[in-house]
Design an enzyme around this catalytic site. Structure first.
Site, PDB file in Angstrom:
ATOM      1  CG  ASN A   1      -0.359  -0.101   2.502  1.00  0.00           C
ATOM      2  OD1 ASN A   1       0.715  -0.677   2.657  1.00  0.00           O
ATOM      3  ND2 ASN A   1      -0.981   0.485   3.478  1.00  0.00           N
TER       4      ASN A   1
ATOM      5  N   GLY B   1       2.151  -5.908   7.317  1.00  0.00           N
ATOM      6  CA  GLY B   1       1.234  -6.564   6.388  1.00  0.00           C
ATOM      7  C   GLY B   1      -0.003  -7.019   7.128  1.00  0.00           C
ATOM      8  CB  SER B   2      -2.716  -9.223   6.171  1.00  0.00           C
ATOM      9  OG  SER B   2      -2.064 -10.433   5.858  1.00  0.00           O
TER      10      SER B   2
ATOM     11  CB  THR C   1       0.899 -12.413   6.244  1.00  0.00           C
ATOM     12  OG1 THR C   1       0.027 -12.408   5.125  1.00  0.00           O
ATOM     13  CG2 THR C   1       2.291 -12.773   5.790  1.00  0.00           C
ATOM     14  CB  ALA C   2       1.248 -11.176  11.491  1.00  0.00           C
TER      15      ALA C   2
ATOM     16  CD  GLU D   1       4.127  -1.415  13.474  1.00  0.00           C
ATOM     17  OE1 GLU D   1       2.917  -1.113  13.571  1.00  0.00           O
ATOM     18  OE2 GLU D   1       4.977  -1.095  14.314  1.00  0.00           O
TER      19      GLU D   1
ATOM     20  CB  CYS E   1      -2.459  -0.023   8.288  1.00  0.00           C
ATOM     21  SG  CYS E   1      -1.144   1.172   8.609  1.00  0.00           S
TER      22      CYS E   1
ATOM     23  CD  GLU F   1       8.394  -0.972  12.769  1.00  0.00           C
ATOM     24  OE1 GLU F   1       7.911  -0.238  11.894  1.00  0.00           O
ATOM     25  OE2 GLU F   1       8.761  -2.142  12.545  1.00  0.00           O
TER      26      GLU F   1
END
Ligand code: NAD
Length: 488
Positions: free
Chosen positions: A156, A232-233, A236-237, A254, A288, A469
């Site tokens: 994105n 990412g999503s 996936t995490a 994140e 996000c 972060e």
């Protein structure tokens, strides 16, 4: 078709300071035309292995440089990207579908700033020291880079989010293997062309292009990569967490959001409406931090809705390279289908679609007929349990609902699995503080949106992530701390 192939942009991996071709490639589409325009290396274990080796080899030299030496190189890289800002912005817009205006004013300036910011912040960290006089001891902490950092980023905000990881990682003295999203790889590849000129030693930053399942997972599973920073999503995490668990890797995650905007009846609507339009539809809603649940206090609900919908209709959707366009193309055909399906489901559940998808007609220039476009869409009278109010849509769709009391709205705003960002609109200072404290959200913006000081922590609660972060937080993540005790 041979002619067509020749016209395509072909990317190469960047390993040990050299561009290296790959044995197979993935097609990358221009979202605003639907045409294949670029081929991206389909890297796997072998390529990741070579990149990790190059990063390991570069680590002793890079980690022994002083923060000032590293800082100067980061500043130089920032200058070089800034010098090519227009070319980077054009490339990002073409590759991602975002408007050229957004790429020019947000994505690329922020990528430049990421390097400048960490070039500066790395010079200002201090470690801790305590004295234990009765024991005759002093304790102090020392921080050292961890090693090879694996960096995985989404589509994105391609260069923006990748550099948000690369800059702190190398500022701290780590070396890097980065894997950008296979759907938006071009600007990362362009940046590789500038690294040597900036004075970065070979192997400090390596980039392998390819899919998450092949290249991403090879990086996550590599035993010599002790640290993974992923954006990412949430889905996936969980996979990354599972795959990295046998190696006890350090993870920064994140993830997604389902961000509420809470608008009290004393809000300044002249500020609130344009900002909430931006927070809903900027970058096609593919941020996000975008708002997708708008809670409006009953007394101003109809006025808000009327004005909000009228303004949403003014957002121009079309060719991203047209500087007058506000909404570009969504990332892919599949993603467009997914976003449209949410609107369909809302309609089937009895919600009202007030503008956009299925209500207004979209007219596109002849060259963009096959692009992945969708009008900004506002949904009202949707139930809190509906998938549109619970799941991350990640498109130009926002839901508006009414509420009565502060307690009620806090409960409803917190009633999702995510907890990334919230906005609160009110002119009552006491209320703003009260509500901000009670929201389960890593970031709370009051009477504004997307105003960031990179010094402060960024990240989500609950399913929106693990870790933070920012200047101090990234420094802590990308270094290993040691406590040393000395007795005299
Ligand atoms: P995604 O999870 O599909 O992909 C992100 C990256 O992970 C890509 O590079 C992908 O190739 C890689 N990947 C996929 N599967 C992998 C695997 N098994 N192992 C290793 N890597 C793998 O996400 P996306 O669709 O590219 O991005 C959109 C998502 O990112 C949204 O959920 C959005 O909210 C989130 N996001 C979060 C933030 C934040 O800071 N919290 C910022 C931007 C986007």
């Amino acid at each position: 078709s041979k002619q067509l192939m020749m016209a395509l942009l072909v990317l190469e991996n960047f390993i040990g300071g050299k561009f290296v071709p790959c044995s197979s490639y993935i097609d990358s589409y221009n979202p605003s035309t639907g045409d294949i325009y670029c081929r991206v290396p389909d890297s796997g274990k072998e390529e990741v292995e070579a990149a990790v080796k190059a990063a390991k080899d570069a680590f002793p030299i890079w980690s022994s440089k002083s923060p000032l030496e590293r800082s100067q190189i980061l500043n130089k890289l920032a200058d070089l990207i800034e010098h090519d800002l227009e070319a980077f912005a054009q490339a990002e817009s073409k590759d991602q579908g975002k408007t050229i205006t957004f790429a020019r004013t947000v994505d690329i300036p922020r990528a430049v700033y990421n390097f400048r910011f960490f070039a500066s912040s790395i010079l200002h960290h201090v470690t801790e020291c305590t004295e234990m006089a009765t024991m005759g001891c002093v304790h102090y902490t020392s921080r050292a880079p961890v090693g090879v950092a694996g960096l995985i980023s989404p589509w994105n905000l391609p260069l923006y989010l990748l550099t948000w990881k690369i800059a702190p990682a190398i500022a701290c003295g780590n070396t890097v293997v980065a894997k950008p999203s296979e759907m938006t790889s071009v600007t990362a590849w362009m940046m590789c062309r500038l690294l040597e000129k900036a004075g970065l030693p070979h192997g400090v930053v390596n980039v392998v292009f390819g899919t998450g399942a092949k290249a991403g997972e090879a990086l996550v599973c590599h035993p010599d990569v002790p640290l993974i920073s992923f954006t990412g999503s949430t889905l996936t995490a969980t996979r990354i967490t599972e795959k990295s668990a046998p190696h006890c890797k350090r993870l920064s995650l994140e993830l997604g959001g389902k961000n509420p905007a809470i608008i009290f009846d004393d809000a300044d609507l002249n500020q609130c409406i344009p900002t909430t339009l931006r927070s809903s539809f900027a970058n096609q809603g593919e941020i996000c931090l975008c708002t997708s649940r708008i809670f409006v206090q009953r007394g101003i609900y109809s006025e808000f809705l009327k004005k909000f919908v009228a303004e949403a209709r003014k957002w121009k959707t079309g060719n991203p390279s047209d500087p007058t366009v506000d909404v570009g193309a969504l990332i892919s055909k599949e993603h467009l289908e997914k976003v449209r399906n949410y609107v369909k489901r809302a309609r089937a559940e009895g919600a009202r679609i007030l503008c956009g998808e299925g209500v207004d007609s979209l007219s596109l220039p002849p060259g963009n007929q096959k692009g992945y476009f969708m009008l900004p869409t506002v949904i009202a009278e949707v139930k809190d349990e509906s998938c549109c109010m619970q799941e991350e849509i990640f498109g130009p769709v926002t839901c508006v609902v009414a509420f009565d009391t502060e307690d009620e709205v806090i409960k409803r705003a917190n009633g999702v699995k995510y907890g990334l960002a919230a906005t609160v609109w009110s002119s009552n200072v006491g209320r703003v503080h009260r509500v901000a404290h009670r929201l389960h959200s890593g970031l709370v913006w009051t009477n504004c949106w997307l105003v960031r000081d990179l010094n402060l922590p960024f990240g989500g609660m609950k399913a929106s992530g693990i870790g933070r972060e920012g200047a101090k937080d990234s420094y802590e993540f990308f270094t290993e701390v040691k406590t040393i005790t000395i007795k005299h």
